[in-house]
Design a protein around this motif. Structure first.
Motif, PDB file in Angstrom:
ATOM      1  N   UNK B 235       0.842  -1.206   0.000  1.00 29.88           N
ATOM      2  CA  UNK B 235       0.000   0.000   0.000  1.00 29.88           C
ATOM      3  C   UNK B 235       0.878   1.256   0.000  1.00 29.88           C
ATOM      4  N   UNK B 236       1.949   1.206   0.789  1.00 21.89           N
ATOM      5  CA  UNK B 236       2.852   2.363   0.835  1.00 21.89           C
ATOM      6  C   UNK B 236       3.433   2.623  -0.553  1.00 21.89           C
ATOM      7  N   UNK B 237       3.874   1.561  -1.195  1.00 23.36           N
ATOM      8  CA  UNK B 237       4.488   1.733  -2.517  1.00 23.36           C
ATOM      9  C   UNK B 237       3.453   2.262  -3.514  1.00 23.36           C
ATOM     10  N   UNK B 238       2.257   1.699  -3.463  1.00 26.95           N
ATOM     11  CA  UNK B 238       1.220   2.150  -4.392  1.00 26.95           C
ATOM     12  C   UNK B 238       0.885   3.624  -4.146  1.00 26.95           C
ATOM     13  N   UNK B 239       0.766   3.996  -2.879  1.00 28.75           N
ATOM     14  CA  UNK B 239       0.487   5.400  -2.561  1.00 28.75           C
ATOM     15  C   UNK B 239       1.581   6.303  -3.121  1.00 28.75           C
ATOM     16  N   UNK B 240       2.818   5.849  -2.975  1.00 26.38           N
ATOM     17  CA  UNK B 240       3.928   6.647  -3.498  1.00 26.38           C
ATOM     18  C   UNK B 240       3.808   6.812  -5.013  1.00 26.38           C
ATOM     19  N   UNK B 241       3.489   5.690  -5.679  1.00 26.51           N
ATOM     20  CA  UNK B 241       3.330   5.757  -7.136  1.00 26.51           C
ATOM     21  C   UNK B 241       2.193   6.709  -7.523  1.00 26.51           C
ATOM     22  N   UNK B 242       1.095   6.605  -6.805  1.00 23.76           N
ATOM     23  CA  UNK B 242      -0.039   7.496  -7.076  1.00 23.76           C
ATOM     24  C   UNK B 242       0.361   8.961  -6.907  1.00 23.76           C
ATOM     25  N   UNK B 243       1.097   9.199  -5.813  1.00 23.56           N
ATOM     26  CA  UNK B 243       1.505  10.570  -5.516  1.00 23.56           C
ATOM     27  C   UNK B 243       2.431  11.087  -6.621  1.00 23.56           C
ATOM     28  N   UNK B 244       3.339  10.242  -7.036  1.00 23.60           N
ATOM     29  CA  UNK B 244       4.269  10.583  -8.107  1.00 23.60           C
ATOM     30  C   UNK B 244       3.499  10.938  -9.386  1.00 23.60           C
ATOM     31  N   UNK B 245       2.585  10.053  -9.707  1.00 32.28           N
ATOM     32  CA  UNK B 245       1.776  10.224 -10.906  1.00 32.28           C
ATOM     33  C   UNK B 245       0.986  11.541 -10.849  1.00 32.28           C
ATOM     34  N   UNK B 246       0.336  11.754  -9.704  1.00 35.77           N
ATOM     35  CA  UNK B 246      -0.465  12.977  -9.543  1.00 35.77           C
ATOM     36  C   UNK B 246       0.417  14.208  -9.671  1.00 35.77           C
ATOM     37  N   UNK B 247       1.577  14.130  -9.052  1.00 30.68           N
ATOM     38  CA  UNK B 247       2.495  15.259  -9.100  1.00 30.68           C
ATOM     39  C   UNK B 247       2.926  15.538 -10.540  1.00 30.68           C
ATOM     40  N   UNK B 248       3.232  14.484 -11.269  1.00 29.96           N
ATOM     41  CA  UNK B 248       3.664  14.659 -12.657  1.00 29.96           C
ATOM     42  C   UNK B 248       2.539  15.242 -13.516  1.00 29.96           C
ATOM     43  N   UNK B 249       1.304  14.884 -13.178  1.00 24.21           N
ATOM     44  CA  UNK B 249       0.152  15.362 -13.955  1.00 24.21           C
ATOM     45  C   UNK B 249      -0.333  16.739 -13.500  1.00 24.21           C
ATOM     46  N   UNK B 250       0.357  17.306 -12.505  1.00 29.01           N
ATOM     47  CA  UNK B 250      -0.055  18.626 -12.034  1.00 29.01           C
ATOM     48  C   UNK B 250      -1.268  18.615 -11.118  1.00 29.01           C
ATOM     49  N   UNK B 251      -1.639  17.447 -10.629  1.00 33.34           N
ATOM     50  CA  UNK B 251      -2.750  17.391  -9.666  1.00 33.34           C
ATOM     51  C   UNK B 251      -2.165  17.617  -8.267  1.00 33.34           C
ATOM     52  N   UNK B 252      -1.998  18.902  -7.925  1.00 31.73           N
ATOM     53  CA  UNK B 252      -1.216  19.226  -6.732  1.00 31.73           C
ATOM     54  C   UNK B 252      -1.897  18.801  -5.435  1.00 31.73           C
ATOM     55  N   UNK B 255      -1.579  15.066  -5.021  1.00 32.36           N
ATOM     56  CA  UNK B 255      -0.182  14.709  -4.730  1.00 32.36           C
ATOM     57  C   UNK B 255       0.150  15.009  -3.273  1.00 32.36           C
ATOM     58  N   UNK B 256      -0.350  16.140  -2.770  1.00 33.53           N
ATOM     59  CA  UNK B 256      -0.069  16.528  -1.385  1.00 33.53           C
ATOM     60  C   UNK B 256      -0.713  15.555  -0.398  1.00 33.53           C
ATOM     61  N   UNK B 257      -1.969  15.253  -0.629  1.00 37.57           N
ATOM     62  CA  UNK B 257      -2.651  14.346   0.303  1.00 37.57           C
ATOM     63  C   UNK B 257      -1.980  12.973   0.311  1.00 37.57           C
ATOM     64  N   UNK B 258      -1.646  12.479  -0.855  1.00 39.04           N
ATOM     65  CA  UNK B 258      -1.028  11.146  -0.891  1.00 39.04           C
ATOM     66  C   UNK B 258       0.378  11.165  -0.296  1.00 39.04           C
ATOM     67  N   UNK B 259       1.130  12.250  -0.489  1.00 33.62           N
ATOM     68  CA  UNK B 259       2.471  12.235   0.112  1.00 33.62           C
ATOM     69  C   UNK B 259       2.373  12.294   1.627  1.00 33.62           C
ATOM     70  N   UNK B 260       1.294  12.882   2.135  1.00 35.63           N
ATOM     71  CA  UNK B 260       1.076  12.829   3.584  1.00 35.63           C
ATOM     72  C   UNK B 260       0.677  11.434   4.035  1.00 35.63           C
ATOM     73  N   UNK B 261      -0.125  10.801   3.200  1.00 31.14           N
ATOM     74  CA  UNK B 261      -0.566   9.447   3.556  1.00 31.14           C
ATOM     75  C   UNK B 261       0.604   8.476   3.644  1.00 31.14           C
ATOM     76  N   UNK B 262       1.615   8.697   2.814  1.00 33.21           N
ATOM     77  CA  UNK B 262       2.778   7.808   2.886  1.00 33.21           C
ATOM     78  C   UNK B 262       3.335   7.803   4.307  1.00 33.21           C
TER      79      UNK B 262
END
Ligand code: HEM
Lengths: 480, 333
Positions: B235-252, B255-262
């Protein structure tokens, strides 16, 4: 034998961190109140000067808060760090008020101070004033909880002994927070906080008023008004301190007689009925000789202890330390142990506190008197302004003296009658570790203390017109 | 173990997770005072973004500590005395960090502002780094005696596992802070954050993999609680990937919420691995258990009532405060 013991160093560190922390606690509570009053005056009178005042003294409040909060984190951690056996023994009771303090008070305090700092132009004036009132109220509530914990140590209530786990157990939360000791301690500390902030503001204003020619009429009025508001708070605070201190003394006589006897320097029992004047004299100065167990070189004022302790010109009986020591030895079944507290420190701390109380009371009255009408007298008596200026530091000395009485006077206990300091300390603490942390704390506090004073002076010299709005960068309407 | 004890174990975890989620980003923003901000104006932007909230964020740590004292005194006593020097370093860092925020604001016109800002940067790294070390060293296991006291040597505290743990928490905080900066500011700081995140996420994934392997070989977490650990780890790895993806797509925001969730999930990982213990002894006989570390049922009941009343109110005004300050700070360039 090494030079220091783990116990000594732990005690020294505790004293240092709590005293340093308690410079800022009353200052924050008290300035919070005074700033709240100033901002309320602005809301009611719509006079811009009061707004300026609230903002200006608010800077001092923020400085105090900035150091008060993180030094408070030390308090929350150091019971576990340095006093782990104490934490185990009382955690069931002592931990709860600490947790509640954080949950109900610290969150409110820190959130609303953030709101207050950054929203001067975004809310209606009365809403904005409400933020500082909530902050002040929350900081007073936080003091209530932590003093609740301290009161338990002074006068344990609402507990049972859990022999199986070798600890105390809480049996009645309501009884814990209605501990009579807490009523006295809380009011005494709160009034002390008013005195503290009042004299900081009075003193700083006085320093500025020494230069009133340079300041011009408007600023002179600004500082005179500030001084007036603060002096009123200071006057009421000192009256409250004296009244609550007296009530606390009465309670103490019964609850911790050894502390009381040390405060008054009574070595052998004083019984007024056995004396010619039928009254107890009060020792103003003297010295406790710990070897002979005698109080020597006494200067006494006749009748005075009867008045203080018995609230009457004559009568009263004060059991002396030597008798109390025997009593305590019997009570706790330890004939070889002495139960004398650090007598001289307690004795002189009390004189500093009570004498200081008289002094701040007098200064507040004189300041208000000289400052009446156009305040010509106040500006003329430069010597008096100097005294007021120096008095800025006085409340910190008084507060620290008060805590020395309260804490040292409880010797040898951490929880009165139940658990000793020696049993409280962390078994795995080491002398080198403690020397290291004591040293760094000392340097850090020194640095922060100096920075505090330097910055407070800079704020003062820059004056109220220099107070920029604490705007957030580019956070002006329309640009956001 | 009673349900009440379980509830409080979870609650302590929630408080620490909340702390890392919230203060994590302001640690990350604090580090950018050194790494990314070049001009006074940029430092002003950084400070503005966290100014109103960092203090309340820190109270989460206080509350976690206080709640641990109240609900698990034997855990509190053993942990805090056992990690004496490390906690002391965290305390010193937090003290100077808090004072620096205020002092830098008071001395607008003086050189010393720079000194305080450097202090913010350093302490914002030191605090999460050492907290990370403490938590990982704690789950790895310590020489605990029958009384519950830790008598650890240097390598019990400082070892590969705890160092990786410390770096991980600091890096997670930094990423979380970068995401926060992107939400809150415009201009050069925004661009730099975007650039750094491109490298930071892959680095974090590699770090997480390393941490998982080390956890498997150096601790008993996976053996102790296999089901939960094998769930949370991916789950941690998936969250990180999601956060990365969101960040790359400009979904700030995402990305912020998921990086906190990590960060929060890391706390969950460590706490699940601890369960049903609170302290892991090198000699399992001396591990401290939830069951016998806690306060009495009565105290836990009282505390539960207090939390039930106070927590919703607290959350309400804290969230309201975030709403009040929800805006972006522009750069004039
Ligand atoms: C400006 C005036 C004063 C200030 C700022 C002040 C401050 C303090 C503080 C901070 C404490 C420690 C907390 C506590 O135990 O309440 C204390 C203790 C105490 N104060 Fe004062 N005080 C003042 C005046 C007085 C006066 C005039 C009296 C006596 C008539 C007094 C009697 C006491 C007593 C008896 C204690 C010890 C209580 C205990 O150990 O339980 N104080 N003071």
């Amino acid at each position: 034998m090494s030079l220091f013991s783990v116990l000594d160093l732990s005690r020294f560190q505790f004293a240092m961190t709590t005293i340093f922390h308690f410079f800022f606690v009353p200052l924050s509570i008290g300035t919070g109140l005074i700033v709240s009053i100033m901002e309320t005056l602005y809301v009611v009178k719509k006079d811009e000067m009061y707004k300026k005042m609230a903002r200006f003294w608010g800077k001092i409040f923020l400085l105090s808060f900035a150091v008060g909060v993180p030094t408070g984190i030390i308090q929350e951690f150091q019971f576990g760090m340095n006093w782990s056996d104490y934490s185990r023994f009382v955690g069931d009771i002592f931990g709860a008020p600490l947790a509640v303090e954080a949950l109900v008070a610290f969150f409110a305090e820190s959130t609303f101070i953030g709101l207050w700092m950054f929203t001067w132009d975004r809310f209606k004036p009365w809403v904005h004033a409400l933020f500082i009132w909530v902050t002040t109220f929350a900081s007073a509530i936080s003091a209530l909880w932590i003093l609740g914990a301290n009161s338990f140590m002074q006068n344990p209530v609402a507990f049972a002994i859990d022999g199986k786990m070798n600890r105390l157990k809480l049996v009645d939360f309501f009884q814990l927070i209605t501990n009579p000791q807490l009523g006295f301690e809380f009011s005494h500390v709160l009034f002390g906080a008013f005195v503290t902030a009042a004299f900081v503001i009075v003193g700083m204003s006085a320093f500025r008023l020494l230069k009133s020619e340079k300041l011009g009429a408007e600023l002179t009025l600004f500082y005179r008004k500030s001084l007036k508001i603060a002096a009123i708070v200071g006057l009421l605070g000192s009256l409250g301190s004296i009244a609550s201190g007296d009530a606390q003394t009465q309670f103490l006589m019964k609850q911790q007689p050894m502390k009381f006897a040390a405060m008054e320097g009574v070595d052998n029992t004083l019984d007024s009925s056995k004396r010619d004047d039928k009254a107890e004299p009060w020792t103003v100065i003297g010295f406790w000789n710990a070897k002979t167990h005698k109080f020597v070189g006494k200067i006494e004022v006749p009748y005075a202890l009867s008045i203080l302790g018995n609230h009457s010109l004559t009568g009263g009986k004060t059991v002396g330390m030597n008798e109390l020591n025997k009593q305590l030895q019997r009570e706790y079944g330890n004939q070889s142990k002495d139960y004398y507290v650090p007598v001289n420190t307690v004795f002189y701390s009390f004189r500093v506190m009570a004498g200081g109380a008289g002094l701040v009371f007098l200064l507040a009255i004189l300041a208000l008197y000289f400052n009446r009408k156009d305040g010509k007298q106040l500006l003329k008596y430069r010597w008096f302004l100097w005294i007021l200026g120096i008095a800025t530091y006085l409340p910190f000395v008084i507060n620290s003296a008060g805590w020395l009485i309260t804490e040292l006077g409880r010797y040898p206990w951490t929880v009165y009658g139940l658990f000793t300091t020696a049993d409280s300390v962390s078994p795995n603490a080491t002398v080198p570790g403690l020397l290291f942390t004591n040293g760094i704390f000392f340097l850090a506090f020194g640095l922060l203390g100096i920075a505090m004073i330097v910055y407070a002076r800079r704020v003062l010299h820059a004056g109220p017109d220099d107070v920029e709005y604490e705007t957030l960068a580019k956070d002006k309407k329309g640009e956001a | 173990m009673s349900e009440l004890q379980l509830l409080w174990f979870v609650l302590i975890g929630v408080l620490f997770a909340g702390f890392f989620f919230l203060e994590g980003y302001d640690f990350g923003v604090g580090m950018q005072f050194i790494t990314n901000a070049h001009t006074k104006e940029e430092r002003e932007q950084l400070y503005s973004s966290i100014g109103p909230n960092w203090d309340a964020n820190e109270v989460w740590l206080l509350t976690a500590g206080g709640a641990m004292f109240a609900s698990f005194p034997f855990w509190y006593a053993s942990l805090f005395s056992g990690f004496y020097i490390m906690l002391f370093i965290v305390l010193i860092a937090l003290i100077f960090r808090a004072a620096s925020f205020e002092f830098r604001d008071q001395v607008q016109k003086y050189v010393s502002q720079r000194a305080w800002e450097r202090t913010i940067g350093i302490s914002s790294f030191v605090a999460p780094f050492f907290l990370g070390m403490i938590f990982t060293a704690m789950v790895k296991g310590m020489p605990i005696d029958a009384h519950g006291d830790i008598y650890g040597g240097f390598f019990d505290y400082v070892n590969i596992y705890s160092l990786v743990g410390g770096v991980a928490v600091a890096l997670m905080s930094y990423i979380h802070g970068l995401n926060f900066t992107k939400l809150k500011v415009e201009g050069r700081l925004y661009d730099v954050a975007t650039k750094q995140l491109k490298f930071a996420y892959p680095l974090l994934i590699a770090g997480e993999a390393l941490f998982a392997v080390l956890t498997f070989f150096m601790t008993d977490l996976f053996q102790n609680n296999p089901v939960w650990e094998f769930i949370i780890c991916p789950v941690i790895v998936v969250t990180t990937l999601l956060s990365w993806f969101a960040s790359a797509k400009g979904k700030e925001g995402f990305a912020f919420v998921t990086s906190g969730l990590i960060l929060a999930e890391l706390v969950a990982f460590l706490f699940a691995g601890l369960f049903p213990r609170v302290m892991v002894g090198n000699n399992p006989k001396f591990s401290i258990l939830i069951e016998n570390a806690s306060s009495s049922t009565y105290t836990l009941q009282v505390m539960s009532i207090v939390v039930l009343i106070a927590l919703p109110i607290t959350l309400a005004y804290q969230i309201w405060s975030f709403v009040v300050f929800a805006r972006r700070f522009k750069s004039s360039k």
